[in-house]
Structures are given as structure tokens and as C-alpha cells.
Enzyme design. Structure first.
Site, PDB file in Angstrom:
ATOM      1  N   HIS A  33       0.816  -1.223   0.000  1.00  0.00           N
ATOM      2  CA  HIS A  33       0.000   0.000   0.000  1.00  0.00           C
ATOM      3  C   HIS A  33       0.849   1.273   0.000  1.00  0.00           C
ATOM      4  O   HIS A  33       0.487   2.258  -0.628  1.00  0.00           O
ATOM      5  CB  HIS A  33      -0.992  -0.039   1.167  1.00  0.00           C
ATOM      6  CG  HIS A  33      -2.034  -1.096   0.974  1.00  0.00           C
ATOM      7  ND1 HIS A  33      -2.288  -2.084   1.893  1.00  0.00           N
ATOM      8  CD2 HIS A  33      -2.853  -1.351  -0.080  1.00  0.00           C
ATOM      9  CE1 HIS A  33      -3.241  -2.889   1.422  1.00  0.00           C
ATOM     10  NE2 HIS A  33      -3.587  -2.470   0.231  1.00  0.00           N
ATOM     11  N   ASP A  49     -10.154  -3.286   0.249  1.00  0.00           N
ATOM     12  CA  ASP A  49      -9.710  -3.423   1.640  1.00  0.00           C
ATOM     13  C   ASP A  49      -9.405  -2.067   2.280  1.00  0.00           C
ATOM     14  O   ASP A  49      -9.290  -1.974   3.507  1.00  0.00           O
ATOM     15  CB  ASP A  49      -8.473  -4.332   1.707  1.00  0.00           C
ATOM     16  CG  ASP A  49      -7.370  -3.859   0.780  1.00  0.00           C
ATOM     17  OD1 ASP A  49      -6.693  -2.877   1.113  1.00  0.00           O
ATOM     18  OD2 ASP A  49      -7.178  -4.472  -0.300  1.00  0.00           O
ATOM     19  N   GLU A 108     -15.078   0.236  -6.496  1.00  0.00           N
ATOM     20  CA  GLU A 108     -14.850  -1.186  -6.196  1.00  0.00           C
ATOM     21  C   GLU A 108     -16.077  -1.948  -6.703  1.00  0.00           C
ATOM     22  O   GLU A 108     -17.206  -1.591  -6.375  1.00  0.00           O
ATOM     23  CB  GLU A 108     -14.651  -1.348  -4.674  1.00  0.00           C
ATOM     24  CG  GLU A 108     -14.822  -2.746  -4.120  1.00  0.00           C
ATOM     25  CD  GLU A 108     -13.795  -3.750  -4.645  1.00  0.00           C
ATOM     26  OE1 GLU A 108     -12.589  -3.544  -4.447  1.00  0.00           O
ATOM     27  OE2 GLU A 108     -14.225  -4.757  -5.254  1.00  0.00           O
ATOM     28  N   ASP A 159      -5.665  -0.835  -8.092  1.00  0.00           N
ATOM     29  CA  ASP A 159      -5.274  -1.793  -7.040  1.00  0.00           C
ATOM     30  C   ASP A 159      -6.191  -3.003  -7.201  1.00  0.00           C
ATOM     31  O   ASP A 159      -7.173  -3.155  -6.497  1.00  0.00           O
ATOM     32  CB  ASP A 159      -5.443  -1.114  -5.678  1.00  0.00           C
ATOM     33  CG  ASP A 159      -5.146  -2.044  -4.515  1.00  0.00           C
ATOM     34  OD1 ASP A 159      -4.749  -3.200  -4.745  1.00  0.00           O
ATOM     35  OD2 ASP A 159      -5.338  -1.605  -3.363  1.00  0.00           O
TER      36      ASP A 159
HETATM   37  N1  AG3 Z   1      -4.027  -6.397  -4.720  1.00  0.00           N
HETATM   38  C1  AG3 Z   1      -3.709  -7.754  -4.986  1.00  0.00           C
HETATM   39  C2  AG3 Z   1      -2.454  -7.972  -5.764  1.00  0.00           C
HETATM   40  C3  AG3 Z   1      -2.418  -9.295  -6.455  1.00  0.00           C
HETATM   41  C4  AG3 Z   1      -2.161 -10.445  -5.560  1.00  0.00           C
HETATM   42  N2  AG3 Z   1      -1.992 -11.632  -6.350  1.00  0.00           N
HETATM   43  C5  AG3 Z   1      -1.786 -12.862  -5.866  1.00  0.00           C
HETATM   44  N3  AG3 Z   1      -1.699 -13.084  -4.588  1.00  0.00           N
HETATM   45  N4  AG3 Z   1      -1.667 -13.844  -6.710  1.00  0.00           N
HETATM   46  C6  AG3 Z   1      -5.212  -6.155  -3.951  1.00  0.00           C
HETATM   47  C7  AG3 Z   1      -5.026  -6.209  -2.463  1.00  0.00           C
HETATM   48  C8  AG3 Z   1      -4.308  -5.057  -1.875  1.00  0.00           C
HETATM   49  N5  AG3 Z   1      -5.088  -3.895  -1.714  1.00  0.00           N
END
Ligand code: AG3
Length: 281
Positions: free
Chosen positions: A62, A85, A105, A154
Site C-alpha cells: 500500500h 480493503d 470497487e 489496485d
Molecule cells: N491487490 C492484490 C495484488 C495481487 C495479488 N496476487 C496474488 N496473490 N496472486 C489487492 C489487495 C491489496 N489492496
């Protein structure tokens, strides 16, 4: 009996975290959402079997997705896509000069579950400057023109509802929604395992087509595939390193646990094999 959460990185590699308690499991209209309590990583959020965040290391992701663009340009109006989140918004609200954050979202249930179980990331979603829209990000951005200084994507991986946030059409719409010096930052997958690396190449190829400046930067994120994660910095005018406002960012005295302006410059120094993958894309 021991309980473990396991994410499959490839057919031959998996990563497991010991679980104390399965706190929540729901199927929304879009995806399966799980929250686990774990001894090593605190609470963790999992969507469709992929780890989205852990309380222990979410600060890295973040801070890197939010502070890198904020240290480069004077930014007042922001569109955040995904990010249910709340962690990205938490970092952005540290800046008093930000006037508006529109957050789009697709899945309200992610926000509801994180508000209930993960206040560590969702704590700033009620900030007065934040406008929450539970809509499809691609459709939302299509209706905007010349409105934002910064767009942060994100998202989940490019499978399921996140897939449309990796399309050429989406990036073109983002370009239009941005002002003439606008910046787009996105989560850019990992360069390491083949499937992730292909997603990274695919995103980079499209961003290069749309934006005059398209760079990637990296961070070490222990709980994402391979631990080596990338972000994209695509921009109409600002270069992420040459235009870094080091002194002015440091004069804000924001408290960060990972990001600093030295690291900012270093994060854009990319390993040779990743450079090659990006050039080939
Ligand atoms: N971002 C998730 C990033 C991708 C994760 N990929 C994985 N674990 N294969 C969203 C959450 C953070 N705000």
C-alpha cells in the site's frame, strides 16, 4: 488438526500459512471472499484462493502503490479502482492537500468484510474526501474525461473480475480520464513465475501503447508469488525518477514503514532478466 491456507503459485510450487481460525467465508456475486486469523501474519484476506493482503506485510504494497506517484506530482484529484480493503486509501488520506478520492470497487462485499474484520486497512474509508462507488471500474472510467491527476489500479490478478482492468480499452479510457499531466499506477504482477510474468508483459505492452512514459518499479512483498512484485508507472508527462520531489516529500514528515525517497529511486532499477522480459513484451 492443523489448518493451513495454501496458494498455488504454479502447478509445482505452493505457499502455505498456518491458520488459527477461519473467521469468514462468503461467496459474493463476483468472487469467493475468505478471512483467516493466522499466527504469523495476523488476519489475511483471500479472494478466489489468492492472497490479497496480510496485516503483517500489507504496508509494503500500500505504501508503494500510493507514495511513489504522490512524491512525483502535485496531485489533488484521484481515482482508485479496486482496493476494497481500504489500504491504498488509508495511505492517500495522509496527504492533506488531496481534495477528492473517488474509489470504485466492483464488489461491495469486499468493503463490508474488510470494514468488519480488517480495520487496519479499512480505517480511512469514511474520510470526508472519499467517495465510494460500487460499480464496474471499466464502465466508470469510460464516463470520465480530463478529471483526475492520478489513477491507482489496485486490482486482483487478471483472472475473474480483475481481468478487464488489464485491457487496452481500459488503459485508453484511463488516459482520457486523466488530466494532461496525469499518472496511472497499477499493480503489475510478478516477473518470476511464468504465468505471472506473462501477465506482467501483457500489462506493460498495452501501457506502452497508450502512455508516452511507461515504467515499472519493484518491491519485496513476502506474501505474494515469489516475493518479488512489480508496479506500473504510466504517465503523460512526469518521469518517476527525474521528477521526484525529494525535498518537498520529506518536508511532509509522513510516517512510513517501507517507503522513503532513496528507496523510490532504487525501486526503478530493474534486474536484467526483468528488463529483457519487458523489452520483449
Ligand atoms: N491487490 C492484490 C495484488 C495481487 C495479488 N496476487 C496474488 N496473490 N496472486 C489487492 C489487495 C491489496 N489492496
Amino acid at each position: 488438526m492443523e489448518l493451513w491456507f495454501t496458494e498455488y503459485y504454479t502447478e509445482n510450487v505452493k505457499f502455505s500459512i498456518k491458520v488459527d481460525k477461519h473467521l469468514k467465508s462468503i461467496q459474493s456475486d463476483f468472487q469467493k471472499i475468505d478471512i483467516f486469523q493466522t499466527p504469523e501474519f495476523g488476519k489475511i484476506l483471500v479472494i478466489d484462493g489468492y492472497l490479497m493482503l496480510t496485516e503483517r506485510d500489507e504496508f509494503i504494497y500500500h505504501e508503494m502503490i500510493a507514495h511513489v506517484p504522490m512524491a512525483v506530482a502535485p496531485i489533488k484529484n484521484i481515482l482508485v479502482i479496486g482496493a476494497g480493503d481500504g489500504g491504498t486509501v488509508r495511505e492517500l488520506t495522509k496527504y492533506h492537500h488531496i481534495e477528492r478520492i473517488d474509489m470504485v470497487e466492483i464488489d461491495k462485499m469486499v468493503v463490508d468484510v474488510c470494514m468488519e474484520f480488517i480495520p487496519q486497512t479499512s480505517c480511512r474509508l469514511k474520510d470526508k474526501r472519499v467517495n465510494l462507488y460500487f460499480e464496474d471500474g471499466l464502465k466508470f472510467v469510460k464516463t470520465k474525461e480530463n478529471e483526475y491527476d492520478l489513477i491507482i489500479v489496485d486490482s486482483t490478478d487478471p483472472i475473474g473480475p480483475g481481468a478487464e482492468l488489464f485491457t487496452l480499452e481500459f488503459y485508453e479510457n484511463c488516459f482520457r480520464a486523466l488530466k494532461d499531466k496525469g499518472i496511472l499506477v497499477n499493480q503489475h504482477e510478478s516477473p518470476y513465475y511464468k504465468g505471472d510474468a506473462e501477465a506482467m508483459q501483457n500489462a506493460h505492452r498495452k501501457l506502452k501503447k497508450v502512455f508516452p512514459i511507461a515504467k515499472v518499479y519493484q518491491a519485496h512483498i513476502p506474501t505474494y508469488s515469489s516475493g518479488h512484485w512489480l508496479f506500473g508507472f504510466a504517465s503523460k508527462k512526469y518521469d518517476p525518477v527525474l521528477d521526484l520531489k525529494e525535498e518537498s516529500w520529506n518536508s511532509l514528515h509522513l510516517e512510513t514503514y517501507y517507503y522513503n525517497t532513496e528507496l523510490h529511486k532504487g525501486a526503478f532499477a530493474i534486474p536484467n532478466y526483468v528488463k529483457k522480459l519487458l523489452e520483449e513484451s
